[in-house]
Design an enzyme around this catalytic site. Structure first.
Site, PDB file in Angstrom:
ATOM      1  N   ARG A  84      10.786 108.358  82.543  1.00 40.15           N
ATOM      2  CA  ARG A  84      11.217 108.838  81.228  1.00 40.15           C
ATOM      3  C   ARG A  84      12.679 109.284  81.237  1.00 40.15           C
ATOM      4  O   ARG A  84      13.430 109.027  80.289  1.00 40.15           O
ATOM      5  CB  ARG A  84      10.314 109.999  80.788  1.00 40.15           C
ATOM      6  CG  ARG A  84      10.759 110.759  79.547  1.00 40.15           C
ATOM      7  CD  ARG A  84      10.857 109.852  78.330  1.00 40.15           C
ATOM      8  NE  ARG A  84      11.482 110.544  77.221  1.00 40.15           N
ATOM      9  CZ  ARG A  84      10.796 111.204  76.289  1.00 40.15           C
ATOM     10  NH1 ARG A  84       9.477 111.276  76.346  1.00 40.15           N
ATOM     11  NH2 ARG A  84      11.441 111.794  75.301  1.00 40.15           N
ATOM     12  N   MET A 109       9.186 106.605  66.929  1.00 43.43           N
ATOM     13  CA  MET A 109       7.964 107.256  67.395  1.00 43.43           C
ATOM     14  C   MET A 109       8.058 107.687  68.861  1.00 43.43           C
ATOM     15  O   MET A 109       7.113 107.528  69.629  1.00 43.43           O
ATOM     16  CB  MET A 109       6.773 106.320  67.182  1.00 43.43           C
ATOM     17  CG  MET A 109       6.596 105.881  65.746  1.00 43.43           C
ATOM     18  SD  MET A 109       6.449 107.271  64.574  1.00 43.43           S
ATOM     19  CE  MET A 109       4.835 107.924  65.036  1.00 43.43           C
ATOM     20  N   ARG A 110       9.195 108.249  69.222  1.00 47.75           N
ATOM     21  CA  ARG A 110       9.388 108.770  70.575  1.00 47.75           C
ATOM     22  C   ARG A 110      10.025 110.149  70.494  1.00 47.75           C
ATOM     23  O   ARG A 110      10.871 110.399  69.619  1.00 47.75           O
ATOM     24  CB  ARG A 110      10.313 107.865  71.394  1.00 47.75           C
ATOM     25  CG  ARG A 110       9.868 106.431  71.494  1.00 47.75           C
ATOM     26  CD  ARG A 110       8.796 106.236  72.533  1.00 47.75           C
ATOM     27  NE  ARG A 110       8.335 104.849  72.535  1.00 47.75           N
ATOM     28  CZ  ARG A 110       7.390 104.374  73.329  1.00 47.75           C
ATOM     29  NH1 ARG A 110       6.811 105.185  74.219  1.00 47.75           N
ATOM     30  NH2 ARG A 110       7.006 103.122  73.261  1.00 47.75           N
ATOM     31  N   LEU A 112      12.693 112.647  71.645  1.00 49.24           N
ATOM     32  CA  LEU A 112      14.021 112.515  72.231  1.00 49.24           C
ATOM     33  C   LEU A 112      14.231 113.585  73.303  1.00 49.24           C
ATOM     34  O   LEU A 112      13.935 114.758  73.084  1.00 49.24           O
ATOM     35  CB  LEU A 112      15.090 112.631  71.145  1.00 49.24           C
ATOM     36  CG  LEU A 112      15.011 111.556  70.055  1.00 49.24           C
ATOM     37  CD1 LEU A 112      16.047 111.825  68.970  1.00 49.24           C
ATOM     38  CD2 LEU A 112      15.201 110.166  70.641  1.00 49.24           C
ATOM     39  N   ASN A 126      15.811 114.007  61.676  1.00 53.19           N
ATOM     40  CA  ASN A 126      14.557 113.259  61.650  1.00 53.19           C
ATOM     41  C   ASN A 126      13.834 113.512  60.335  1.00 53.19           C
ATOM     42  O   ASN A 126      13.886 114.616  59.783  1.00 53.19           O
ATOM     43  CB  ASN A 126      13.664 113.710  62.817  1.00 53.19           C
ATOM     44  CG  ASN A 126      12.322 113.009  62.831  1.00 53.19           C
ATOM     45  OD1 ASN A 126      12.241 111.790  62.910  1.00 53.19           O
ATOM     46  ND2 ASN A 126      11.246 113.785  62.736  1.00 53.19           N
ATOM     47  N   THR A 127      13.148 112.466  59.844  1.00 49.87           N
ATOM     48  CA  THR A 127      12.268 112.648  58.694  1.00 49.87           C
ATOM     49  C   THR A 127      10.835 112.794  59.179  1.00 49.87           C
ATOM     50  O   THR A 127      10.431 112.197  60.182  1.00 49.87           O
ATOM     51  CB  THR A 127      12.351 111.447  57.728  1.00 49.87           C
ATOM     52  OG1 THR A 127      11.982 110.241  58.434  1.00 49.87           O
ATOM     53  CG2 THR A 127      13.749 111.300  57.166  1.00 49.87           C
ATOM     54  N   HIS A 128      10.051 113.592  58.429  1.00 44.77           N
ATOM     55  CA  HIS A 128       8.650 113.822  58.785  1.00 44.77           C
ATOM     56  C   HIS A 128       7.825 113.876  57.496  1.00 44.77           C
ATOM     57  O   HIS A 128       8.228 114.545  56.535  1.00 44.77           O
ATOM     58  CB  HIS A 128       8.507 115.140  59.553  1.00 44.77           C
ATOM     59  CG  HIS A 128       7.096 115.419  59.977  1.00 44.77           C
ATOM     60  ND1 HIS A 128       6.489 114.741  61.022  1.00 44.77           N
ATOM     61  CD2 HIS A 128       6.157 116.269  59.475  1.00 44.77           C
ATOM     62  CE1 HIS A 128       5.253 115.183  61.149  1.00 44.77           C
ATOM     63  NE2 HIS A 128       5.025 116.106  60.222  1.00 44.77           N
ATOM     64  N   GLY A 162      11.313 120.131  70.829  1.00 38.16           N
ATOM     65  CA  GLY A 162       9.899 120.176  70.507  1.00 38.16           C
ATOM     66  C   GLY A 162       9.458 118.996  69.662  1.00 38.16           C
ATOM     67  O   GLY A 162      10.221 118.069  69.382  1.00 38.16           O
ATOM     68  N   ASP A 164       8.672 118.039  66.171  1.00 34.29           N
ATOM     69  CA  ASP A 164       8.846 118.413  64.765  1.00 34.29           C
ATOM     70  C   ASP A 164       9.033 119.921  64.600  1.00 34.29           C
ATOM     71  O   ASP A 164       8.524 120.525  63.651  1.00 34.29           O
ATOM     72  CB  ASP A 164       7.647 117.937  63.930  1.00 34.29           C
ATOM     73  CG  ASP A 164       7.466 116.431  63.990  1.00 34.29           C
ATOM     74  OD1 ASP A 164       8.478 115.718  63.965  1.00 34.29           O
ATOM     75  OD2 ASP A 164       6.314 115.966  64.066  1.00 34.29           O
TER      76      ASP A 164
END
Length: 219
Positions: A84, A109-110, A112, A126-128, A162, A164
């Site tokens: 990783r 979908m990873r 960072l 990031n969007t959630h 973390g 989100d």
């Protein structure tokens, strides 16, 4: 293992009558948020321009959108690396090739790692598809329905180490309608999410982003 070279050449300087923020977009899937940014950046008033798209898999549909728009791409697949940490470093290097002002995780979908976050501190968003801190993780829409939420929505946040958990930049509420299933609710959230992303990415590249603890200031 060295980071893969992007397909194509990063944008050459363009004759411009306005300053533009350089955006690198990270994708894993079809790239509907990327498509919204690509449409926006062609507008004469939009302050950002997508200069590179990086995916974690060669089959990501967002790569086809980028190539059709003449945007250079790179694929950094975790399976191509020994661990990783090596993948994280390669991803950071591939992003850096494009000299971004802002990195946009749009359906990437990873998680960072430090190599990326330390390389671009406070410059990864990031969007959630939920109103964080409610329903973090990969199944936010399903979780909101299972909980019986009457209102959910979407969030744009600064990425931290973390899942989100980063400071919130902006949110839009989306009501849960009677009879909604995961597909119908997610589709309405996606519409709101695209508008949120285009609006606030434009604001960030135009006015800057300052993060102090949990507080985010744009402009």
């Amino acid at each position: 293992m060295a980071a893969p070279a992007p397909h194509g050449t990063p944008d050459a300087p363009r004759p411009a009558t306005r300053a533009t923020g350089r955006l690198v977009v990270l994708v894993s899937g079809g790239g509907s948020n990327l498509a919204a940014l690509l449409a926006a950046h062609e507008g004469p008033a939009y302050p950002g321009r997508v200069v590179g798209v990086v995916a974690d898999r060669a089959s990501a549909g967002g790569l086809d959108l980028a190539r059709a728009a003449g945007i250079p791409t790179a694929v950094v697949a975790p399976g191509d690396f020994d661990d990783r940490a090596a993948w994280d470093r390669a991803l950071a290097e591939s992003i850096a090739v494009f000299r971004p002002d802002l990195v946009v995780s749009a359906g990437f979908m990873r998680i960072l790692g430090a190599a990326v976050l330390d390389r671009f501190p406070g410059r990864v968003v990031n969007t959630h598809p939920a109103l964080l801190p409610s329903f973090p993780g990969a199944h936010a829409v399903r979780d909101a329905l299972a909980f019986g939420a009457k209102v959910t929505g979407c969030t744009l946040h600064v990425v931290d180490a973390g899942v989100d958990t980063g400071p919130v930049i902006a949110q839009v509420a989306v009501p849960v309608e009677p009879g909604d299933d995961e597909a119908t609710l997610h589709e309405r959230i996606k519409v709101a999410e695209r508008r949120l992303l285009v609006d606030w990415v434009g604001r960030i590249v135009a006015g800057g982003l300052t993060v102090e603890g949990r507080s985010v200031t744009v402009g």
